[in-house]
Design a protein around this motif. Structure first.
Motif, PDB file in Angstrom:
ATOM      1  N   UNK A 161       0.980  -1.252  -0.063  1.00  0.00           N
ATOM      2  CA  UNK A 161      -0.109  -0.213  -0.059  1.00  0.00           C
ATOM      3  C   UNK A 161       0.803   1.246   0.026  1.00  0.00           C
ATOM      4  N   UNK A 162       0.626   2.235  -0.846  1.00  0.00           N
ATOM      5  CA  UNK A 162       1.432   3.361  -0.942  1.00  0.00           C
ATOM      6  C   UNK A 162       1.046   4.339   0.338  1.00  0.00           C
ATOM      7  N   UNK A 163       2.157   4.928   0.774  1.00  0.00           N
ATOM      8  CA  UNK A 163       1.868   5.796   2.228  1.00  0.00           C
ATOM      9  C   UNK A 163       1.444   7.181   1.515  1.00  0.00           C
ATOM     10  N   UNK A 164       0.704   8.107   2.397  1.00  0.00           N
ATOM     11  CA  UNK A 164       0.115   9.278   2.157  1.00  0.00           C
ATOM     12  C   UNK A 164       1.170  10.144   1.400  1.00  0.00           C
ATOM     13  N   UNK A 165       2.562   9.768   1.492  1.00  0.00           N
ATOM     14  CA  UNK A 165       3.529  10.622   0.717  1.00  0.00           C
ATOM     15  C   UNK A 165       3.616  10.218  -0.689  1.00  0.00           C
ATOM     16  N   UNK A 166       2.877   9.240  -0.918  1.00  0.00           N
ATOM     17  CA  UNK A 166       2.817   8.792  -2.364  1.00  0.00           C
ATOM     18  C   UNK A 166       3.889   7.635  -2.729  1.00  0.00           C
ATOM     19  N   UNK A 167       4.721   7.265  -1.623  1.00  0.00           N
ATOM     20  CA  UNK A 167       5.847   6.402  -1.854  1.00  0.00           C
ATOM     21  C   UNK A 167       5.594   5.072  -0.958  1.00  0.00           C
ATOM     22  N   UNK A 168       6.312   3.941  -1.523  1.00  0.00           N
ATOM     23  CA  UNK A 168       6.505   2.809  -0.730  1.00  0.00           C
ATOM     24  C   UNK A 168       7.920   2.696  -0.150  1.00  0.00           C
ATOM     25  N   UNK A 169       8.110   2.803   1.301  1.00  0.00           N
ATOM     26  CA  UNK A 169       9.318   2.939   1.857  1.00  0.00           C
ATOM     27  C   UNK A 169      10.245   1.408   1.583  1.00  0.00           C
ATOM     28  N   UNK A 170      11.394   1.567   1.388  1.00  0.00           N
ATOM     29  CA  UNK A 170      12.265   0.152   0.955  1.00  0.00           C
ATOM     30  C   UNK A 170      12.078  -0.954   1.861  1.00  0.00           C
ATOM     31  N   UNK A 171      11.950  -0.449   3.280  1.00  0.00           N
ATOM     32  CA  UNK A 171      11.818  -1.563   4.471  1.00  0.00           C
ATOM     33  C   UNK A 171      10.511  -1.831   4.361  1.00  0.00           C
ATOM     34  N   UNK A 172       9.374  -1.440   3.633  1.00  0.00           N
ATOM     35  CA  UNK A 172       8.002  -1.820   3.965  1.00  0.00           C
ATOM     36  C   UNK A 172       7.787  -2.879   3.918  1.00  0.00           C
ATOM     37  N   UNK A 173       6.798  -3.410   4.888  1.00  0.00           N
ATOM     38  CA  UNK A 173       6.067  -4.780   4.890  1.00  0.00           C
ATOM     39  C   UNK A 173       4.888  -4.783   3.734  1.00  0.00           C
ATOM     40  N   UNK A 174       4.795  -6.007   3.083  1.00  0.00           N
ATOM     41  CA  UNK A 174       3.678  -6.135   2.427  1.00  0.00           C
ATOM     42  C   UNK A 174       2.347  -6.148   3.285  1.00  0.00           C
ATOM     43  N   UNK A 175       1.177  -5.885   2.929  1.00  0.00           N
ATOM     44  CA  UNK A 175      -0.008  -5.742   3.422  1.00  0.00           C
ATOM     45  C   UNK A 175      -0.658  -7.230   3.276  1.00  0.00           C
ATOM     46  N   UNK A 176      -0.160  -8.012   2.236  1.00  0.00           N
ATOM     47  CA  UNK A 176      -0.771  -9.332   2.098  1.00  0.00           C
ATOM     48  C   UNK A 176       0.079  -9.830   1.301  1.00  0.00           C
ATOM     49  N   UNK A 177       0.411 -11.315   1.359  1.00  0.00           N
ATOM     50  CA  UNK A 177       1.246 -12.030   0.710  1.00  0.00           C
ATOM     51  C   UNK A 177       0.393 -13.608   0.167  1.00  0.00           C
ATOM     52  N   UNK A 178       0.393 -13.904  -0.779  1.00  0.00           N
ATOM     53  CA  UNK A 178      -0.235 -15.204  -1.139  1.00  0.00           C
ATOM     54  C   UNK A 178       0.799 -16.057  -1.945  1.00  0.00           C
ATOM     55  N   UNK A 179       0.541 -17.305  -1.477  1.00  0.00           N
ATOM     56  CA  UNK A 179       1.643 -18.310  -1.844  1.00  0.00           C
ATOM     57  C   UNK A 179       1.518 -18.591  -3.720  1.00  0.00           C
ATOM     58  N   UNK A 180       2.254 -19.107  -3.867  1.00  0.00           N
ATOM     59  CA  UNK A 180       2.520 -19.437  -5.599  1.00  0.00           C
ATOM     60  C   UNK A 180       1.198 -20.217  -6.009  1.00  0.00           C
ATOM     61  N   UNK A 181       0.905 -21.006  -5.210  1.00  0.00           N
ATOM     62  CA  UNK A 181      -0.307 -22.176  -5.456  1.00  0.00           C
ATOM     63  C   UNK A 181      -1.499 -21.450  -5.206  1.00  0.00           C
ATOM     64  N   UNK A 182      -1.826 -20.215  -4.850  1.00  0.00           N
ATOM     65  CA  UNK A 182      -2.906 -19.743  -4.385  1.00  0.00           C
ATOM     66  C   UNK A 182      -3.819 -19.032  -5.451  1.00  0.00           C
ATOM     67  N   UNK A 183      -2.600 -18.226  -6.333  1.00  0.00           N
ATOM     68  CA  UNK A 183      -3.301 -17.317  -7.586  1.00  0.00           C
ATOM     69  C   UNK A 183      -2.907 -17.680  -8.763  1.00  0.00           C
ATOM     70  N   UNK A 184      -3.252 -17.396  -9.822  1.00  0.00           N
ATOM     71  CA  UNK A 184      -2.774 -17.312 -11.183  1.00  0.00           C
ATOM     72  C   UNK A 184      -2.920 -16.314 -11.875  1.00  0.00           C
ATOM     73  N   UNK A 185      -3.526 -15.265 -11.388  1.00  0.00           N
ATOM     74  CA  UNK A 185      -3.644 -13.929 -12.234  1.00  0.00           C
ATOM     75  C   UNK A 185      -3.483 -12.807 -11.316  1.00  0.00           C
ATOM     76  N   UNK A 186      -2.806 -11.698 -11.960  1.00  0.00           N
ATOM     77  CA  UNK A 186      -2.857 -10.384 -11.083  1.00  0.00           C
ATOM     78  C   UNK A 186      -2.900  -9.337 -12.223  1.00  0.00           C
ATOM     79  N   UNK A 187      -3.581  -8.182 -11.808  1.00  0.00           N
ATOM     80  CA  UNK A 187      -3.657  -7.148 -12.575  1.00  0.00           C
ATOM     81  C   UNK A 187      -3.533  -5.864 -11.711  1.00  0.00           C
ATOM     82  N   UNK A 188      -3.294  -4.659 -12.409  1.00  0.00           N
ATOM     83  CA  UNK A 188      -2.912  -3.715 -11.827  1.00  0.00           C
ATOM     84  C   UNK A 188      -1.485  -3.282 -12.007  1.00  0.00           C
ATOM     85  N   UNK A 189      -1.180  -2.389 -11.146  1.00  0.00           N
ATOM     86  CA  UNK A 189       0.282  -1.474 -11.272  1.00  0.00           C
ATOM     87  C   UNK A 189       1.305  -2.274 -10.443  1.00  0.00           C
ATOM     88  N   UNK A 190       2.412  -2.830 -11.105  1.00  0.00           N
ATOM     89  CA  UNK A 190       3.413  -3.437 -10.521  1.00  0.00           C
ATOM     90  C   UNK A 190       4.093  -2.464  -9.689  1.00  0.00           C
TER      91      UNK A 190
END
Length: 85
Positions: A42-71
Motif C-alpha cells: 500500500x502506498x503511503x500518504x506521501x505517495x511512496x513505498x518505503x524500501x523496508x515496508x512490509x507487504x499488507x498481504x502475501x499469497x503463496x504461489x499455489x494460491x493465485x494464477x493472475x494479477x492485474x493492476x500496477x506493479x
C-alpha cells in the motif's frame, strides 16, 4: 489504483477476482517474488513505498494464477536524499 487477483481455489469464486482497493484514494502495488509468491503493498500518504515496508498481504504461489493492476517500480520509492558537505 486497485490490484485484482484471480485465485486458483474455486471455493473463493465469490471473491474472484479479489481486489485490494478502498474508497479513500489509496493506491496499491504488487510484486511477484522469484519463488512465485505475490506481495501486495500500500502506498503511503506521501505517495511512496518505503524500501523496508512490509507487504499488507502475501499469497503463496499455489494460491493465485493472475494479477492485474500496477506493479511496484522504482517510481514508487522515495527520492534519494542528497548529502551536503
Amino acid at each position: 489504483m486497485s490490484v485484482e487477483i484471480k485465485f486458483i481455489d474455486k471455493t473463493r469464486a465469490s471473491e474472484d477476482p479479489y481486489r485490494h482497493e478502498d474508497g479513500e484514494g489509496r493506491e496499491y502495488r504488487y510484486v511477484v517474488q522469484d519463488n512465485g509468491t505475490l506481495a501486495i503493498f500500500e502506498k503511503e500518504e506521501s505517495g511512496y513505498i518505503q524500501g523496508n515496508a512490509d507487504p499488507i498481504a502475501v499469497y503463496g504461489a499455489a494460491a493465485w494464477f493472475s494479477v492485474t493492476g500496477d506493479p511496484k517500480t522504482k517510481k514508487d520509492s522515495p527520492p534519494a536524499r542528497m548529502r551536503t558537505l
